[in-house]
Design an enzyme around this catalytic site. Structure first.
Site, mmCIF file in Angstrom:
data_model
loop_
_atom_site.group_PDB
_atom_site.id
_atom_site.type_symbol
_atom_site.label_atom_id
_atom_site.label_comp_id
_atom_site.label_asym_id
_atom_site.label_seq_id
_atom_site.Cartn_x
_atom_site.Cartn_y
_atom_site.Cartn_z
ATOM 1 N N LYS A 1 10.875 -2.589 -1.203
ATOM 2 C CA LYS A 1 9.656 -2.220 -1.922
ATOM 3 C C LYS A 1 8.961 -3.439 -2.517
ATOM 4 O O LYS A 1 7.736 -3.551 -2.474
ATOM 5 C CB LYS A 1 9.972 -1.195 -3.013
ATOM 6 C CG LYS A 1 10.451 0.152 -2.476
ATOM 7 C CD LYS A 1 10.569 1.183 -3.577
ATOM 8 C CE LYS A 1 9.216 1.651 -4.047
ATOM 9 N NZ LYS A 1 8.424 2.316 -3.003
ATOM 10 N N LEU B 1 -0.358 11.604 -4.080
ATOM 11 C CA LEU B 1 -0.042 12.976 -3.675
ATOM 12 C C LEU B 1 0.024 13.133 -2.160
ATOM 13 O O LEU B 1 -0.308 14.194 -1.625
ATOM 14 C CB LEU B 1 -1.096 13.931 -4.252
ATOM 15 C CG LEU B 1 -1.180 13.980 -5.783
ATOM 16 C CD1 LEU B 1 -2.489 14.624 -6.221
ATOM 17 C CD2 LEU B 1 0.007 14.740 -6.359
ATOM 18 N N GLY B 2 0.432 12.095 -1.453
ATOM 19 C CA GLY B 2 0.553 12.187 -0.010
ATOM 20 C C GLY B 2 -0.787 12.452 0.643
ATOM 21 O O GLY B 2 -1.783 11.781 0.366
ATOM 22 N N ALA C 1 6.470 2.434 3.875
ATOM 23 C CA ALA C 1 5.673 1.390 3.209
ATOM 24 C C ALA C 1 4.264 1.831 2.834
ATOM 25 O O ALA C 1 3.498 1.029 2.292
ATOM 26 C CB ALA C 1 5.591 0.115 4.036
ATOM 27 N N ALA C 2 3.901 3.086 3.059
ATOM 28 C CA ALA C 2 2.547 3.530 2.697
ATOM 29 C C ALA C 2 2.318 3.442 1.188
ATOM 30 O O ALA C 2 1.275 2.956 0.731
ATOM 31 C CB ALA C 2 2.313 4.954 3.190
ATOM 32 N N GLY C 3 3.288 3.918 0.411
ATOM 33 C CA GLY C 3 3.153 3.834 -1.047
ATOM 34 C C GLY C 3 3.124 2.403 -1.536
ATOM 35 O O GLY C 3 2.359 2.050 -2.446
ATOM 36 N N ASP C 4 3.947 1.545 -0.945
ATOM 37 C CA ASP C 4 3.956 0.132 -1.325
ATOM 38 C C ASP C 4 2.627 -0.539 -0.982
ATOM 39 O O ASP C 4 2.130 -1.375 -1.740
ATOM 40 C CB ASP C 4 5.089 -0.602 -0.606
ATOM 41 C CG ASP C 4 6.459 -0.099 -1.004
ATOM 42 O OD1 ASP C 4 6.602 0.381 -2.143
ATOM 43 O OD2 ASP C 4 7.383 -0.176 -0.179
ATOM 44 N N GLY D 1 6.605 0.864 11.348
ATOM 45 C CA GLY D 1 7.241 -0.250 10.660
ATOM 46 C C GLY D 1 6.845 -0.321 9.205
ATOM 47 O O GLY D 1 6.056 0.485 8.708
#
Length: 310
Positions: free
Chosen positions: A42, A224-225, A253-256, A291
């Site tokens: 993260k 919230l996705g 890694a989308a949130g990061d 990835g």
């Protein structure tokens, strides 16, 4: 976007990713065509996301003296992240075992390795000799020891830096630790665990943000996705950002990416709305690729995407 100095204190891992038709149940074995290796963690992901948006970033973390550690550091340098604060420990580098379903949803098991040995003294050594300007920011997560996270936050406050804390994995937030210049960022599952009720929509996200705001930060962001994100602060009120609709390949890694891009773009003074929208665009690009760090977009890619979806 202004030039920003960012110190990321957090984890560095090697991700081992397998794509499966479905997640195995108890006692079940499933096959995959191949397993891929990607640099992740993260902390490292957020550092790369911020650097690819044009921020000046340095990483503070720990790896092992092994091939994974060398590869992780090489990828950071390639992405423009300074690694003078990355220490080599007498332990294996961290590893994340990731299974990804065909719809992009993932399950992750993290082996801490050297990340568990990152100490408060390491943060002092990395940040003490070359202090950044007061307008700088520090990004943190919870994949390193708790004492190191708390020490880093207090060091940031002494230096006049604002803190962006991704409270993941979830741990209790100590009372009195945060100031009104700090930011808490959580997804809906993490928010639910922190506040004690399920966060599933705008109403529950706002209620959760209000409760988290009472702990002390000046801005709370709840992602919230596919519903987007909601931010709340006393200065700017409620900001609701919808998600961009894209084909989902891999949510790793989308949130990061969201958090790193937001930290790189927001100056801490103006309304964060435009920065949140840019972060949402970068996260959308991220989930459309496979990835972790390999899926994080550049500033040019993000701005092109925004123009196309204006």
């Amino acid at each position: 976007m202004i030039e920003v100095d960012i110190t990321v204190v957090g984890s560095l891992n090697m991700d081992i990713v397998a794509v499966v038709d479905h997640m195995p149940g108890a006692g079940e074995t499933v096959k995959t065509a191949s397993a891929q290796l990607y640099s992740g963690g993260k902390g490292a992901n957020q550092a790369v996301a911020a650097a690819r948006q044009g921020a000046r970033v340095r990483m503070v973390g720990a790896v092992g003296g092994d091939a994974f550690g060398e590869s992780i550091c090489m990828q950071l340098v390639k992405s423009g992240v300074g690694i003078e604060g990355v220490f080599t420990k007498d332990a294996p580098s961290g590893v994340a075992l990731i299974t990804v379903e065909r719809d992009g949803q993932n399950r992750i098991v993290v082996c801490e390795g050297a990340n568990a040995l990152l100490a408060p003294d390491d943060v002092e050594r990395a940040c003490g000799a070359d202090p950044l300007p007061p307008g700088s920011a520090m990004l943190l997560q919870n994949e390193i020891p708790r004492a190191t996270v708390v020490h880093a936050i207090r060091l940031a406050h002494r230096r006049g830096w604002r803190v962006v804390w991704n409270v993941a994995p979830v741990e209790r937030i100590p009372a009195g630790l945060l100031t009104n210049r700090d930011i808490i960022a959580v997804n809906e599952k993490e928010a639910s665990m922190l506040v004690g009720f399920e966060v599933i929509d705008d109403q529950s996200a706002r209620k959760a943000a209000e409760q988290l705001l009472a702990i002390g930060p000046g801005l709370v962001i709840v992602t919230l996705g596919d519903l987007g994100s909601l931010a709340l602060s006393p200065d700017f009120g409620v900001i609701r950002i919808p998600a961009f609709s894209v084909p989902v390949v891999d949510t790793t890694a989308a949130g990061d990416t969201f958090i790193g891009v937001f930290a790189a773009d927001w100056d801490g003074v103006q309304s964060p709305e435009l920065s949140l929208r840019k972060a949402a665009a970068a996260a959308a690009l991220c989930v459309s690729r496979r990835g972790a760090q390999s899926s994080i977009p550049t500033r040019e890619e993000t701005e092109t995407f925004l123009r196309q979806h204006a």
